[in-house]
Structures are given as structure tokens and as C-alpha cells.
Enzyme design. Structure first.
Site, PDB file in Angstrom:
ATOM      1  N   THR A 171       0.808  -1.159   0.232  1.00 39.56           N
ATOM      2  CA  THR A 171      -0.043   0.035   0.050  1.00 39.56           C
ATOM      3  C   THR A 171       0.888   1.309   0.004  1.00 39.56           C
ATOM      4  OG1 THR A 171      -1.759  -1.069   1.231  1.00 39.56           O
ATOM      5  CG2 THR A 171      -1.666   1.307   1.487  1.00 39.56           C
ATOM      6  N   ARG A 209     -13.907  -7.734  -0.326  1.00 38.63           N
ATOM      7  CA  ARG A 209     -13.418  -7.286   0.934  1.00 38.63           C
ATOM      8  C   ARG A 209     -12.657  -5.789   0.821  1.00 38.63           C
ATOM      9  NH1 ARG A 209      -7.737  -5.597   2.365  1.00 38.63           N
ATOM     10  NH2 ARG A 209      -7.529  -6.341   4.443  1.00 38.63           N
ATOM     11  N   VAL A 210     -12.844  -5.108   1.969  1.00 35.57           N
ATOM     12  CA  VAL A 210     -12.358  -3.781   1.836  1.00 35.57           C
ATOM     13  C   VAL A 210     -11.555  -3.628   3.065  1.00 35.57           C
ATOM     14  CG1 VAL A 210     -12.967  -1.211   2.284  1.00 35.57           C
ATOM     15  CG2 VAL A 210     -14.382  -2.747   0.600  1.00 35.57           C
ATOM     16  N   GLY A 211     -10.263  -3.140   2.908  1.00 34.56           N
ATOM     17  CA  GLY A 211      -9.327  -2.989   4.146  1.00 34.56           C
ATOM     18  C   GLY A 211      -9.429  -1.597   4.711  1.00 34.56           C
ATOM     19  N   ASP A 212      -8.276  -1.255   5.681  1.00 36.39           N
ATOM     20  CA  ASP A 212      -8.411   0.067   6.190  1.00 36.39           C
ATOM     21  C   ASP A 212      -8.165   1.203   5.308  1.00 36.39           C
ATOM     22  OD1 ASP A 212      -5.680  -1.155   5.718  1.00 36.39           O
ATOM     23  OD2 ASP A 212      -5.010   0.387   7.167  1.00 36.39           O
ATOM     24  N   THR A 248      -0.122   1.227   6.642  1.00 41.79           N
ATOM     25  CA  THR A 248      -0.145   0.165   6.032  1.00 41.79           C
ATOM     26  C   THR A 248      -0.112  -1.042   6.836  1.00 41.79           C
ATOM     27  OG1 THR A 248       1.258  -0.852   4.458  1.00 41.79           O
ATOM     28  CG2 THR A 248       2.239   0.602   5.741  1.00 41.79           C
ATOM     29  N   GLY A 249      -0.689  -2.162   6.487  1.00 46.74           N
ATOM     30  CA  GLY A 249      -0.665  -3.179   7.168  1.00 46.74           C
ATOM     31  C   GLY A 249      -1.973  -4.108   7.239  1.00 46.74           C
ATOM     32  N   GLY A 263      -5.157  -4.886   7.502  1.00 44.49           N
ATOM     33  CA  GLY A 263      -6.293  -4.081   7.242  1.00 44.49           C
ATOM     34  C   GLY A 263      -7.460  -4.430   8.426  1.00 44.49           C
TER      35      GLY A 263
END
Ligand code: ASP
Length: 313
Positions: A180, A208-211, A231-232, A234
């Protein structure tokens, strides 16, 4: 007048010097340098932190080395679904998109959501419809095809796992990282801004949606406190409301940026297994680049100081 400052990241994870070739390291460093210089040129000429953030992130999105825009990882069904968000610390305005396909620069689309719609976060088909309406630049599948990402998908499918780009036992040859990208900036007028853009994780399913597109989790900016881009992993970053938590520790407990980051990244996230890191900048121009993983592609620049570029611990 405030001195300007900015920082960028190109993802965190198991990034080890022992598995990196000198050529590759140089390519990453050049990518980071290009992006930070592009952002700095905006700030130097009196431009806004918000413009600098978008400009630096577009550079990183256009670079196939990073998991955003060109270089975004593959989903389970062989597509690319990208997430991005951007926030202005001056007025707490924000825009975000999730699960968009074929959009060359998701960060520019997130900006358009903020400036040309009455909403904050648009997803999937609706976001695509909006992208067409605002004439976002589209690219075909070939543009987004990167062999390394494709190989990663095949590996993930074989083990029937979703690869969080860095997971040590899943990927060989040191390609374990969250790629990211993000940027935080402070301009000459004392305004802060933050943005984040990603392809998410290899083999992700079900929309799927991350942070990265969640304001308060992966991205946050507030002139009273700080600007953050994460970043990481999510899911863990969403559950920890990472970016806003740091801002809250500063606002309500009067902690410094460094103290707040240490608590959230090195303690709270570690306790729940939330691997990753972030870039943070406060209203006085202090920069902190904490991560609890092996490495994080990162760079920072303060007015009148040299550019710092780092990869490993
Ligand atoms: N945080 C991103 C996500 O979970 C992944 C990354 O940082 O690379 O989608």
C-alpha cells in the site's frame, strides 16, 4: 509561516535486506525519491498539503513496484479492486472509494468524491458509475497486469489462503509485504492532509475492503493534531481505528505524536497481532514513521533538511 514537511510510505511487512537484490533496493528507493520530490515541489511553491498528498500518491500508483494503481494485487477472481482515501486537515473534508476496477489513479477518484459529490465513501459499481461521470482515467486489464502479482495469486490459490502480502510462510523470495502507498503533508500555511491507496490483499474475496479507504482507520488528518496514513493488516487496523486513535491520544491526553504512535503501533496493535506501520506528521512538522514489522518502505522530507529514505528496521 510554517515550515513545510511531508512523508510517504510504500508499504510495510517482511522486508529483509538478506532477500533484497541491490538493483531492486535501488528501484524502490528511486520510486520513493521520485514521489517525495513530486510532493515537495508542490509544497515548496506554496501549494496545499492536499495537492501534495495527491501528487505524491499518483507517482506511487503509477509505479508497478507498489501495491496501488499499476501494481495492485490480484483478487481471487483475477481482477484488481482498489481502495483509496484522502482527507484535508483544515476542514475535515474527506473522500474515499473502495473496490474500483480499471481506474488508473484511485486517489484522484477519492478526491473527486470529496469535491464533486455530497458523499464521503463510494464503493463498487456505484463508485465506477461516479468515476465515469467525473471522467476519471481508465486503463484496461493489461495495464494492471504485473507478473509478480499474478504469481502471488497462483501461490495463494494453491494454499487456498488470502495472502496479506507479507505473510512469511506463504510467499518466498522476500516478497512479503503490504505494498500500500500513502502520504502525509504539512504546507506553508500550516494545513495538514493525508491519503492512502491500495490494491488490498492477494486472493481477497467477497468485495473485501481494508483500512485504506476507511477514514479514521487507514487515513486521518486534523490540523489540531496530526495527519496519518497506515499500511498493514487491514482488518486489525480497522478494529483498532488506528489513525483516529493517534489523533485522539494527542487531542484528549495531550500526548506528543511520538508518544501516541508508540502506544498504538508498538503496543496496542502488537497485542492483537496487527502487523504493519504508518507515517505520521503533526501540526508543528514533527515526523514519526513507526512500524512493528520487519520493514516499511518510507521517505520523509522537512524544509531545509535532506530527504530521508528507509526500508529496513
Ligand atoms: N492495509 C492494506 C489492506 O489491508 C494492505 C496494505 O497495507 O498493503 O488492504
Amino acid at each position: 509561516m510554517q515550515n513545510y514537511a511531508l512523508a510517504i510510505h510504500g508499504g510495510a511487512g517482511t522486508i529483509l535486506k538478506s532477500t533484497m537484490s541491490p538493483e531492486k533496493e535501488l528501484a524502490y528507493k528511486n520510486g520513493l525519491q521520485d514521489a517525495i520530490e513530486a510532493g515537495e515541489s508542490i509544497l515548496k511553491s506554496g501549494g496545499s498539503a492536499f495537492d501534495a498528498v495527491e501528487t505524491a500518491i499518483i507517482k506511487l500508483e503509477n509505479n508497478p513496484l507498489f501495491n496501488a494503481g499499476k501494481g495492485a494485487v490480484f483478487t481471487n477472481n483475477g481482477t484488481h479492486e482498489m481502495d483509496a482515501s484522502i482527507m484535508n486537515g483544515k476542514d475535515l473534508m474527506a473522500g474515499a472509494i473502495a473496490g474500483v476496477q480499471g481506474v488508473k489513479n484511485p486517489i484522484a477518484l477519492a478526491r473527486a468524491v470529496m469535491e464533486q459529490s455530497e458523499h464521503v465513501l463510494l464503493t463498487g459499481n456505484g463508485a465506477m458509475e461516479f468515476a465515469k461521470k467525473v471522467n476519471a482515467q481508465f486503463e484496461n486489464e493489461d495495464y494492471f497486469f504485473v507478473q509478480l502479482r499474478y504469481d502471488q495469486l497462483q501461490q495463494a490459490k494453491q494454499s487456498n489462503s488470502m495472502i496479506l502480502d507479507h505473510t512469511e510462510d506463504k510467499i518466498e523470495h522476500g516478497e512479503k509485504k503490504f505494498g500500500t502507498v500513502g502520504c502525509v503533508a504539512l504546507d506553508l500555511n500550516g494545513n495538514l492532509a493525508a491519503g492512502t491507496s491500495t490494491g488490498g490483499m492477494t486472493n481477497k474475496k467477497f468485495g473485501r475492503v481494508g483500512d485504506s479507504s476507511i477514514i479514521g482507520a487507514g487515513t486521518y488528518a486534523n490540523n489540531n493534531t496530526c495527519a496519518i496514513s497506515c499500511t498493514g493488516h487491514g482488518e486489525l487496523f480497522i478494529r483498532s481505528v488506528v489513525a483516529y486513535d493517534i489523533s485522539c491520544l494527542m487531542e484528549y491526553k495531550n500526548l506528543s505524536l511520538k508518544e501516541a504512535c508508540d502506544i498504538v503501533v508498538m503496543d496496542k496493535l502488537v497485542k492483537i497481532g496487527g502487523e504493519g506501520g504508518l507515517i505520521a506528521l503533526d501540526a508543528k512538522g514533527n515526523i514519526v514513521l513507526p512500524f512493528n514489522s520487519e520493514g516499511m518502505y518510507r521517505a520523509s522530507k522537512k524544509q531545509n533538511e535532506d530527504i530521508f529514505i528507509g526500508i529496513y528496521k
